[in-house]
Design an enzyme around this catalytic site. Structure first.
Site, PDB file in Angstrom:
ATOM      1  N   GLY A 212       0.817  -1.210   0.000  1.00 18.30           N
ATOM      2  CA  GLY A 212       0.000   0.000   0.000  1.00 18.30           C
ATOM      3  C   GLY A 212       0.849   1.258   0.000  1.00 18.30           C
ATOM      4  CG  ASP A 241       2.517 -10.843   5.965  1.00 19.32           C
ATOM      5  OD1 ASP A 241       2.861 -11.003   7.139  1.00 19.32           O
ATOM      6  OD2 ASP A 241       1.398 -10.429   5.632  1.00 19.32           O
ATOM      7  CD  GLU A 340      -2.451 -12.253   9.065  1.00 24.27           C
ATOM      8  OE1 GLU A 340      -3.376 -11.654   9.635  1.00 24.27           O
ATOM      9  OE2 GLU A 340      -1.315 -11.765   8.894  1.00 24.27           O
ATOM     10  CB  ILE A 400       6.224 -11.894  15.326  1.00 23.47           C
ATOM     11  CG1 ILE A 400       6.303 -13.330  15.864  1.00 23.47           C
ATOM     12  CG2 ILE A 400       7.012 -11.768  14.026  1.00 23.47           C
ATOM     13  CD1 ILE A 400       5.696 -14.369  14.939  1.00 23.47           C
TER      14      ILE A 400
END
Length: 479
Positions: A212, A241, A340, A400
């Site tokens: 983004g 990620d 997730e 994390i």
């Protein structure tokens, strides 16, 4: 046909020695340089005789060797391997190699740099900020460096959102988690952002964030061009990620995998300490399962790894429940790692939940961990009502995100920051620095903003996961 194959029978004596090393000349496809833009002032640069030597050459303590500076012709190939037997090989794509140039296109005394971090937290954010400040001032002598608080909206915020930074102020930032500058999502108002940049006289923008943020940086770059502004912008990709494409990896990813091990270790202890125990760990990964994959390979305690790229089902032949029951019968326990974004299509949603979006415009995910824990408990109670069963669920997401970078990511963040600075000082703009096949390169912002990095479930890494866990492929039998 394999162009590297040895000649058939009837060749010369040299051909007969095919058991030893051989030399084969191969013609590769044409190379396309995917170059990055330059500032208007750099395009209108004066003659070579008037070029500005890189101030690093005048550093009082460091005397760069002749090979220190990058040649104008140095490029990096996007793909490191080729199918020489292909009848129609793909064109080769190259990027300009990152690093310091012998001559620069920017006057350090006139430069005003703004650093901004956007989106969620990630290990290494403060290291990147620190090394940008130190590199700009210590390597190039840029004295006007500012940190912009609260993400992109900080550009049109109050004066206190613009903090002057120097090496002393950021000295220990690399030891801290989070971002000292503060960060937010959303607040992207292009006209206000560019107006704020112009009003404060910034000439260099360093935007740190995920996809983004990169899309926002592309819009800002295009607006700079439309207005004819001589302002450079570079995006430093940040996504824990590891879902940004083209570059080898994103900073913070190595740290995330390392910390994920602690959660998996805890889940394993809980599982083996219970009768028919299951340790369930949810790791970050909205659209990609890189953290789950690498943590599984590193752990050796994981029995099943669920990622967004691979659909799974719970009950029936070849389902998770069947596999889990067999594994518990064999070992007495099991450990499951789930990203997730995995299984989101299986979780029931209300109409409102189907429409709900976060500040970045992403669909809000439901907690696959709590759903999976509930479904597994319901299944066991129905199928094995007289047997004990325990699921211990661990979600280390915020632990994390919030930790400082480990040694590997700290080094990586330093190289990213310095690569960004060298590119900006050379007059490049609208680019992202990052390693491509191990070589730091400059990639157009617009390419990185749209490039994805899903787990390739047909490559060796996913095959290694399957071999380590022996989990099913979750293919439903065709009846």
């Amino acid at each position: 046909m394999d162009p590297t194959a040895a000649p058939s029978s009837g060749g010369t004596p040299a051909d007969a020695d095919a058991t030893g090393p051989t030399n084969t000349t191969v013609t590769l496809p044409l190379l396309t340089l995917r170059d990055v833009p330059r500032l208007p002032s750099a395009l209108a640069s004066p003659s070579p005789a008037a070029a500005v030597p890189n101030p690093i050459s005048r550093h009082p303590y460091f005397h760069p060797p002749a090979t220190f500076y990058i040649s104008p012709g140095d490029v990096t190939l996007r793909h490191a391997f080729f199918d020489l037997a292909s009848a129609a090989p793909s064109p080769l794509v190259a990027y300009r190699r990152a690093g310091p140039r012998g001559d620069i296109a920017v006057d350090p005394a006139a430069a005003r740099a703004a650093l901004v971090s956007c989106g969620g937290l990630c290990p290494g954010l403060n290291t990147v900020l620190r090394e940008l400040v130190v590199g700009l001032q210590e390597l190039y002598g840029v004295r006007h460096v500012f940190g912009v608080a609260a993400g992109y909206r900080g550009f049109y915020g109050a004066d206190e959102d613009h903090v002057r930074l120097d090496p002393a102020a950021v000295n220990d930032w690399h030891k801290k988690g989070g971002t000292v500058l503060k960060t937010t999502r959303g607040g992207f108002d292009l006209a206000k952002i560019v107006d704020g940049i112009v009003a404060r006289g910034y000439t260099q923008i360093y935007a740190i964030g995920g996809d983004g943020t990169m899309r926002g940086a592309v819009a800002i770059f295009q607006e700079f061009k439309r207005r004819g502004l001589d302002i450079s912008i570079t995006g430093i990709p940040k996504t824990v990620d590891n879902d940004i494409g083209i570059i080898d990896r994103s900073f913070g990813f190595q740290t995330a995998v390392e910390i994920a091990q602690q959660a998996i270790d805890a889940a394993h202890v809980e599982a083996v300490s219970a009768v028919n125990g299951v340790g369930l760990v949810k790791l970050m990964g909205r659209s990609t399962g890189h953290i789950a994959l690498h943590a599984t390979l590193s752990s050796r305690d994981v029995d099943c790894c669920l990622i967004p790229e691979v659909d799974f089902h719970l009950e029936g032949k070849g389902g998770l429940c069947e596999f889990l029951h067999e594994r518990i019968k064999k070992k007495g326990h099991a450990v499951i790692v789930v990203a997730e974004g995995a299984g989101q299509e299986l979780i029931p949603r209300t109409d409102d939940q189907k429409r709900e979006q976060d500040e970045s415009g992403n669909i809000v995910f439901l907690d696959v961990g709590t759903w999976l824990k509930s479904e597994l408990g319901r299944w066991w109670k129905r199928e094995h009502p007289d047997e004990l069963f325990t699921v211990k669920y661990i979600d280390p997401t915020y632990m994390i995100r919030a930790v400082p970078a480990n040694a590997t990511d700290n080094l990586y963040c330093t190289l990213l920051a310095h690569s960004a600075i060298h590119g900006v000082m050379a007059g490049f703009t609208g680019f992202v620095p990052g390693p491509v096949n191990g070589t730091y390169s400059y990639i157009p912002l617009e390419d990185v903003a749209v490039a994805k990095n899903p787990v390739d479930v047909n490559d060796h890494k996913w095959a290694w996961v399957r071999s380590v866990t022996t989990q099913p492929d979750f293919l439903k039998s065709q009846v």
